[in-house]
Design a protein around this motif. Structure first.
Motif, mmCIF file in Angstrom:
data_model
loop_
_atom_site.group_PDB
_atom_site.id
_atom_site.type_symbol
_atom_site.label_atom_id
_atom_site.label_comp_id
_atom_site.label_asym_id
_atom_site.label_seq_id
_atom_site.Cartn_x
_atom_site.Cartn_y
_atom_site.Cartn_z
ATOM 1 N N GLY A 26 -5.136 2.177 5.277
ATOM 2 C CA GLY A 26 -5.331 1.804 6.663
ATOM 3 C C GLY A 26 -4.775 0.433 7.007
ATOM 4 O O GLY A 26 -4.874 -0.017 8.156
ATOM 5 N N GLU A 27 -4.203 -0.249 6.025
ATOM 6 C CA GLU A 27 -3.622 -1.569 6.279
ATOM 7 C C GLU A 27 -2.376 -1.454 7.155
ATOM 8 O O GLU A 27 -1.652 -0.467 7.100
ATOM 9 C CB GLU A 27 -3.256 -2.255 4.968
ATOM 10 N N VAL A 28 -2.156 -2.472 7.927
ATOM 11 C CA VAL A 28 -0.948 -2.574 8.744
ATOM 12 C C VAL A 28 0.050 -3.449 7.994
ATOM 13 O O VAL A 28 -0.292 -4.543 7.528
ATOM 14 C CB VAL A 28 -1.259 -3.181 10.125
ATOM 15 N N VAL A 29 1.278 -2.969 7.855
ATOM 16 C CA VAL A 29 2.314 -3.710 7.138
ATOM 17 C C VAL A 29 3.420 -4.101 8.108
ATOM 18 O O VAL A 29 4.018 -3.247 8.759
ATOM 19 C CB VAL A 29 2.903 -2.874 5.977
ATOM 20 N N ARG A 30 3.652 -5.403 8.212
ATOM 21 C CA ARG A 30 4.748 -5.919 9.021
ATOM 22 C C ARG A 30 5.825 -6.462 8.095
ATOM 23 O O ARG A 30 5.516 -7.138 7.116
ATOM 24 C CB ARG A 30 4.269 -7.031 9.969
ATOM 25 N N VAL A 31 7.067 -6.171 8.416
ATOM 26 C CA VAL A 31 8.186 -6.574 7.561
ATOM 27 C C VAL A 31 9.145 -7.448 8.359
ATOM 28 O O VAL A 31 9.572 -7.071 9.450
ATOM 29 C CB VAL A 31 8.938 -5.343 7.011
ATOM 30 N N PRO A 51 0.814 -1.215 0.000
ATOM 31 C CA PRO A 51 0.000 0.000 0.000
ATOM 32 C C PRO A 51 0.848 1.266 0.000
ATOM 33 O O PRO A 51 1.984 1.281 0.491
ATOM 34 C CB PRO A 51 -0.802 -0.121 1.305
ATOM 35 N N GLN A 52 0.288 2.316 -0.567
ATOM 36 C CA GLN A 52 0.923 3.630 -0.535
ATOM 37 C C GLN A 52 0.925 4.161 0.894
ATOM 38 O O GLN A 52 0.027 3.859 1.691
ATOM 39 C CB GLN A 52 0.158 4.598 -1.440
ATOM 40 N N ILE A 53 1.923 4.977 1.194
ATOM 41 C CA ILE A 53 1.967 5.604 2.518
ATOM 42 C C ILE A 53 1.355 6.992 2.447
ATOM 43 O O ILE A 53 1.212 7.583 1.374
ATOM 44 C CB ILE A 53 3.403 5.691 3.066
#
Length: 243
Positions: free
Chosen positions: A127-132, A73-75
């Motif tokens: 609004g998505e949460v991104v974990r790396v 997703p875009q920030i």
């Protein structure tokens, strides 16, 4: 034996390649600790052949590909900061958001750190949460260390468990991960003159790995109707679906 021509490697690899117990332990422990429970798993395989690195243009290519193709997703760097909340409120406010977990494999930790920091410091537009997460960063290929190759095999399997996969061109590591998972990855073309290619990546038409050095003469090969040049290597050869 193989009505679907592009699945030859996928099926044979699943039957013939069996990780040893220590390698499978690496796979299962990492998956259970970091990947389980996400709404979507994104695999990102980064292989850089230039030296010394890391390179900003490679990071730019990764972000251009993944955001253009709606993989990441875009920030929203201009979003207002939320007021501080107690822990229970934080949990209540975020638990309904969809989560994307990104598995990065690379010899360098720099690319993963940059992407992780970007999503830690900025909310996403969706609004998505991104974990790396990155299982290892060996910094260089260690040709004589068994553990190094055990980690590599484990990471290929983990990448193959992705819902969507992005790989680096001309990389056997990425080809095998794609084949094991039966995935049509987004292939990042090799940069030229250290500039981001246009387009930065392309969805492959076949899950089959690229045979980087084609046989000297393919004119008499019975499978010629099902073979073409690889998307990322004109003089390579790979299997494609009929038609």
């Amino acid at each position: 034996m193989f009505p679907d021509r592009e699945s030859v490697f996928h099926l044979l690899a699943r039957y013939l390649f069996h990780p040893t117990n220590p390698v499978w332990d690496l796979i299962t422990r990492f998956h259970e600790a970091y990947l389980t429970g996400a709404d979507e798993k994104i695999g990102l395989q980064v292989r850089v052949f230039d030296r010394p690195g890391p390179f900003q243009h490679v990071l730019d290519q990764i972000l251009s590909c993944t955001m253009k193709e709606n993989i990441l997703p875009q920030i929203n760097p201009k979003a207002p900061r939320r007021p501080a909340l107690n822990s229970s409120c934080v949990w209540a406010s975020t638990r309904k958001n969809k989560t994307k977990v990104v598995l990065i494999t690379s010899l360098s930790s720099w690319y993963g750190d940059k992407i992780r920091d970007m999503y830690l410091q900025n909310p996403t537009l969706t609004g998505e949460v991104v974990r790396v997460h990155q299982p290892s960063h060996e910094e260089k290929q260690k040709y004589e260390e068994t553990l190094h190759y055990s980690k590599a095999l484990a990471e290929m399997y983990l990448l193959g468990m992705s819902d969507r996969l992005v790989t680096s061109g001309c990389s056997t590591f990425g080809y095998v991960a794609q084949g094991l998972g039966g995935l049509h990855s987004w292939l990042m073309f090799a940069p030229k003159n250290r500039k981001v290619p246009d387009p930065p990546c392309q969805r492959v038409a076949s899950m089959d790995p690229c045979y980087l050095l084609r046989p000297a003469d393919t004119s008499k090969t019975p499978l010629l109707n099902y073979t073409r040049s690889c998307e990322d290597r004109e003089w390579g050869l790979k299997l494609f679906p009929a038609g």
